[in-house]
Design a protein around this motif. Structure first.
Motif, PDB file in Angstrom:
ATOM      1  N   SER A   1      35.565   6.388   8.194  1.00  9.49           N
ATOM      2  CA  SER A   1      34.229   6.653   8.707  1.00  9.49           C
ATOM      3  C   SER A   1      34.205   6.329  10.194  1.00  9.49           C
ATOM      4  O   SER A   1      34.943   5.466  10.667  1.00  9.49           O
ATOM      5  CB  SER A   1      33.189   5.840   7.950  1.00  9.49           C
ATOM      6  OG  SER A   1      33.420   4.471   8.144  1.00  9.49           O
TER       7      SER A   1
ATOM      8  N   VAL B   1      30.791  11.454  18.081  1.00 11.60           N
ATOM      9  CA  VAL B   1      30.133  11.434  16.778  1.00 11.60           C
ATOM     10  C   VAL B   1      28.630  11.238  16.971  1.00 11.60           C
ATOM     11  O   VAL B   1      28.194  10.307  17.647  1.00 11.60           O
ATOM     12  CB  VAL B   1      30.708  10.315  15.883  1.00 11.60           C
ATOM     13  CG1 VAL B   1      29.942  10.211  14.571  1.00 11.60           C
ATOM     14  CG2 VAL B   1      32.187  10.550  15.626  1.00 11.60           C
TER      15      VAL B   1
ATOM     16  N   THR C   1      26.906  10.750  10.587  1.00 11.10           N
ATOM     17  CA  THR C   1      27.706  10.958   9.382  1.00 11.10           C
ATOM     18  C   THR C   1      26.739  11.030   8.222  1.00 11.10           C
ATOM     19  O   THR C   1      25.944  10.111   8.008  1.00 11.10           O
ATOM     20  CB  THR C   1      28.702   9.805   9.169  1.00 11.10           C
ATOM     21  OG1 THR C   1      29.554   9.722  10.322  1.00 11.10           O
ATOM     22  CG2 THR C   1      29.555  10.029   7.937  1.00 11.10           C
TER      23      THR C   1
ATOM     24  N   VAL D   1      30.791  14.837   9.051  1.00 10.16           N
ATOM     25  CA  VAL D   1      30.614  14.166  10.336  1.00 10.16           C
ATOM     26  C   VAL D   1      30.124  15.221  11.316  1.00 10.16           C
ATOM     27  O   VAL D   1      30.700  16.303  11.412  1.00 10.16           O
ATOM     28  CB  VAL D   1      31.939  13.550  10.825  1.00 10.16           C
ATOM     29  CG1 VAL D   1      31.735  12.816  12.139  1.00 10.16           C
ATOM     30  CG2 VAL D   1      32.512  12.599   9.777  1.00 10.16           C
TER      31      VAL D   1
ATOM     32  N   GLU E   1      29.985  20.581  12.509  1.00 15.63           N
ATOM     33  CA  GLU E   1      30.303  19.735  11.365  1.00 15.63           C
ATOM     34  C   GLU E   1      31.811  19.708  11.177  1.00 15.63           C
ATOM     35  O   GLU E   1      32.473  20.740  11.280  1.00 15.63           O
ATOM     36  CB  GLU E   1      29.629  20.315  10.127  1.00 15.63           C
ATOM     37  CG  GLU E   1      29.848  19.537   8.867  1.00 15.63           C
ATOM     38  CD  GLU E   1      29.153  20.192   7.678  1.00 15.63           C
ATOM     39  OE1 GLU E   1      29.429  19.739   6.562  1.00 15.63           O
ATOM     40  OE2 GLU E   1      28.362  21.133   7.873  1.00 15.63           O
TER      41      GLU E   1
ATOM     42  N   PRO F   1      35.882  14.456   7.743  1.00 17.98           N
ATOM     43  CA  PRO F   1      36.485  13.270   8.365  1.00 17.98           C
ATOM     44  C   PRO F   1      38.005  13.350   8.458  1.00 17.98           C
ATOM     45  O   PRO F   1      38.590  12.827   9.410  1.00 17.98           O
ATOM     46  CB  PRO F   1      36.038  12.108   7.485  1.00 17.98           C
ATOM     47  CG  PRO F   1      35.374  12.689   6.300  1.00 17.98           C
ATOM     48  CD  PRO F   1      35.088  14.121   6.571  1.00 17.98           C
TER      49      PRO F   1
END
Length: 57
Positions: A2, A20, A23, A28, A40, A43
């Motif tokens: 993450s 980023v 999430t 992500v 989009e 991950p």
């Protein structure tokens, strides 16, 4: 893996530096540093950017 909001990553599918934004579930959401359209990414397609990659060119 993450990623925290604000983290710089590289989308390995396109070798594009991104930041980023969020999430949500397994997605992500990233955008180019300094703004632009979000996209989009899964991950597993992202990796942490190196310090060199984070520097403006």
């Amino acid at each position: 893996m993450s990623y925290r909001e604000g983290t710089y990553v590289v989308d390995t599918r396109t070798a594009t530096l991104a930041q980023v934004m969020a999430t949500i579930g397994r997605s992500v959401y990233v955008r180019p540093p300094g703004g632009g359209l979000e996209w989009e990414a899964p991950p597993e397609a992202l990796r942490s950017a190196t310090r060199e990659e984070e520097q403006p060119r």
